[in-house]
Enzyme design. Structure first.
Site, PDB file in Angstrom:
ATOM      1  N   ALA A 293     -62.383 -78.393  14.212  1.00 14.55           N
ATOM      2  CA  ALA A 293     -61.553 -76.898  14.144  1.00 14.55           C
ATOM      3  C   ALA A 293     -61.927 -76.654  12.800  1.00 14.55           C
ATOM      4  O   ALA A 293     -61.473 -74.670  12.667  1.00 14.55           O
ATOM      5  CB  ALA A 293     -60.177 -77.576  13.155  1.00 14.55           C
TER       6      ALA A 293
ATOM      7  N   ASN B 198     -52.807 -82.902   7.018  1.00 13.15           N
ATOM      8  CA  ASN B 198     -53.901 -84.344   6.802  1.00 13.15           C
ATOM      9  C   ASN B 198     -53.736 -85.160   6.043  1.00 13.15           C
ATOM     10  O   ASN B 198     -53.871 -86.542   6.257  1.00 13.15           O
ATOM     11  CB  ASN B 198     -54.888 -83.544   7.217  1.00 13.15           C
ATOM     12  CG  ASN B 198     -54.793 -82.374   6.155  1.00 13.15           C
ATOM     13  OD1 ASN B 198     -54.715 -81.522   5.711  1.00 13.15           O
ATOM     14  ND2 ASN B 198     -56.156 -82.660   5.191  1.00 13.15           N
TER      15      ASN B 198
ATOM     16  N   THR C 156     -74.992 -71.715  23.783  1.00 16.15           N
ATOM     17  CA  THR C 156     -75.039 -72.500  25.010  1.00 16.15           C
ATOM     18  C   THR C 156     -73.706 -73.894  24.806  1.00 16.15           C
ATOM     19  O   THR C 156     -73.800 -74.241  23.569  1.00 16.15           O
ATOM     20  CB  THR C 156     -76.320 -73.208  25.397  1.00 16.15           C
ATOM     21  OG1 THR C 156     -77.331 -72.400  25.587  1.00 16.15           O
ATOM     22  CG2 THR C 156     -76.335 -74.490  26.006  1.00 16.15           C
TER      23      THR C 156
ATOM     24  N   CYS D  43     -58.642 -87.228  -3.861  1.00 21.68           N
ATOM     25  CA  CYS D  43     -60.067 -86.052  -4.116  1.00 21.68           C
ATOM     26  C   CYS D  43     -60.602 -85.739  -3.215  1.00 21.68           C
ATOM     27  O   CYS D  43     -60.707 -85.990  -2.395  1.00 21.68           O
ATOM     28  CB  CYS D  43     -60.501 -86.639  -5.103  1.00 21.68           C
ATOM     29  SG  CYS D  43     -59.390 -87.813  -6.387  1.00 21.68           S
TER      30      CYS D  43
HETATM   31  N1  PMP Z   1     -57.389 -78.969   9.786  1.00 23.80           N
HETATM   32  C1  PMP Z   1     -56.724 -80.092   9.517  1.00 23.80           C
HETATM   33  C2  PMP Z   1     -55.701 -80.317   9.233  1.00 23.80           C
HETATM   34  C3  PMP Z   1     -58.189 -81.391   9.449  1.00 23.80           C
HETATM   35  O1  PMP Z   1     -57.426 -82.634   8.889  1.00 23.80           O
HETATM   36  C4  PMP Z   1     -59.394 -81.129   9.875  1.00 23.80           C
HETATM   37  C5  PMP Z   1     -60.343 -82.744   9.537  1.00 23.80           C
HETATM   38  N2  PMP Z   1     -59.859 -83.236   8.324  1.00 23.80           N
HETATM   39  C6  PMP Z   1     -59.515 -80.124   9.856  1.00 23.80           C
HETATM   40  C7  PMP Z   1     -59.641 -78.899   9.370  1.00 23.80           C
HETATM   41  C8  PMP Z   1     -61.732 -80.120  10.205  1.00 23.80           C
HETATM   42  O2  PMP Z   1     -62.226 -80.432  11.550  1.00 23.80           O
HETATM   43  P1  PMP Z   1     -63.084 -80.614  12.165  1.00 23.80           P
HETATM   44  O3  PMP Z   1     -62.997 -81.406  10.881  1.00 23.80           O
HETATM   45  O4  PMP Z   1     -62.907 -80.496  13.403  1.00 23.80           O
HETATM   46  O5  PMP Z   1     -63.822 -79.468  11.722  1.00 23.80           O
END
Ligand code: PMP
Length: 393
Positions: free
Chosen positions: A76, A160, A249, A335
């Site tokens: 992400a 998150n 790849t 934190c």
């Molecule tokens: N966006 C959110 C809302 C997340 O919780 C996270 C993972 N903590 C990420 C992005 C990043 O994802 P990744 O670990 O796959 O790079």
């Protein structure tokens, strides 16, 4: 040999264990099916290519989009970078005026810091909107921030740190009515909440394998191909993979694992979400009923079933930094890990530095049981009561 008992895992928002069936699906692609999916002149390549295309279909089915709109990335973080910089680095349509972007104060750093970079490096204009006290971003706040040159709005589907779910369909449909592109970071919600990119009018969507019992190091960016066609500038050069938008790849075992994990998440989503809601409710009431200084962070009802975040008024900020004996939870959401600065999300919902630091996040998931929840309640209560006595003494 003495074996030490490992703490109970309560950090499913940080990452999840690979599902055994996803692992089994991946296994052949590490060994005998090792072909490069771009090698289309022999059966090694065909086999790898078919596996990648199957995963693309599995994910497209989950998002209600076309397989060709799925671009595989490393996770992400990369998807968010590609979505934002892929648009921020494009020349403006309004002659040379710098484009304007809107996002929220509670986004993940892989959105916020990318916007900061776009601002300093490419002269992008960025407005950060405030959430309400539950961490929710309203359509009204977005409407107040909009400008004639707004190119993209980024709002995460679910947070998150505190689990709050945003009104994504409302924001997406309004953005569409204004011809503004809409990006949503769905790293926490994919596989847990139903997602429909048409109904929600999402143009760009980021997701990650390791949050849904898939492997680490693989993710997706959904890029809408029509109505409107979203054109991104790639961040990397040097290959034609993924239509040249993400050359290199492909990570075949990872992609296969993500496809399998997606299918598994989708098939069990309703039942698992109901099971987790019961556990979540028990954990929340168990702690709040016993500890008057405890408060729940995030929205009381519009929240992920996988997240519980508590703050404790009047407690020493550092008591959770060392972790709770026997519980693998996150004080690191309060934190940012490795730093002592308090969470930007908790600050955005009005917490003082002290209260933001006296915060714990428990992530619930597939292996969490009722007995685990009971134990977590007891440990948290015990820790807070003990610390309360120390504070008084
Ligand atoms: N966006 C959110 C809302 C997340 O919780 C996270 C993972 N903590 C990420 C992005 C990043 O994802 P990744 O670990 O796959 O790079």
């Amino acid at each position: 040999m003495k074996t030490t008992k490992r703490p109970i895992y309560f950090d499913y928002n940080a990452t999840t264990p690979l599902h055994p069936l996803a692992f089994e699906a991946m296994r052949p692609y590490f060994t005998e099916e090792f072909g490069n999916p771009a090698s289309l002149s022999h059966s090694y390549g065909w086999s790898a290519n078919m596996a990648v295309e199957k995963a693309r279909e599995q994910i497209a089915l989950a998002l209600h989009c076309q397989p060709k709109e799925i671009y595989f990335t490393s996770g992400a973080t990369e998807s968010n970078n590609l979505a934002i910089l892929g648009l921020a680095t494009r020349r403006g349509d309004q002659n040379d005026s710098a484009p304007h972007f809107i996002t929220s104060q509670v986004e993940h750093k892989s959105v916020l810091e990318v916007y900061r970079f776009a601002q300093t490096r490419f002269g992008a204009e960025v407005t950060l909107v405030d959430p309400d006290r539950f961490g929710q971003v309203s359509l009204k706040s977005i409407q107040r921030a909009v400008k004639p040159n707004t190119r993209l709005i980024s709002v995460m589907m679910a947070n998150n740190e505190i689990g709050t779910i945003n009104p994504i369909a409302e924001i997406g449909q309004w953005a569409k009515s204004q011809n503004i592109l809409f990006h949503s970071d769905c790293a926490q919600s994919f596989g847990k909440l139903p997602i429909h990119v048409e109904d929600m009018a999402i143009d760009l969507l980021s997701l990650s394998g390791h949050k849904i019992y898939g492997p680490k190091g693989v993710g997706v960016l959904f890029v809408r191909s029509k109505n409107p066609t979203v054109e991104l500038l790639p961040l990397l050069s040097g290959g034609t993979q993924e239509h040249g938008i993400r050359p290199g790849t492909l990570n075949v075992p990872g992609i296969v694992g993500l496809g399998a994990a997606t299918e598994l998440a989708l098939s069990g989503m309703g039942a698992e979400s109901e099971r987790l809601k019961v556990l979540q409710k028990h954990l929340i009431s168990g702690v709040l009923n016993q500890l008057p200084e405890a408060s729940l962070n995030g929205h009381p009802t519009e929240r992920l079933a996988t997240n519980v975040s508590f703050s404790f008024r009047g407690l020493s900020a550092d008591i959770f930094a060392l972790g709770l004996n026997g519980l693998a939870l996150s004080a690191g959401s309060a934190c940012a890990s490795g730093t002592s600065s308090p969470s930007h999300v908790l600050k955005a919902i009005g917490h003082s530095d002290q209260l933001a630091r006296a915060t714990v996040r428990l992530g619930l998931g597939r292996l969490t049981t009722f007995a685990d929840i009971e134990l977590a309640i007891d440990k948290i209560v015990e820790m807070v009561v003990k610390n309360r006595q120390i504070s008084i003494a």
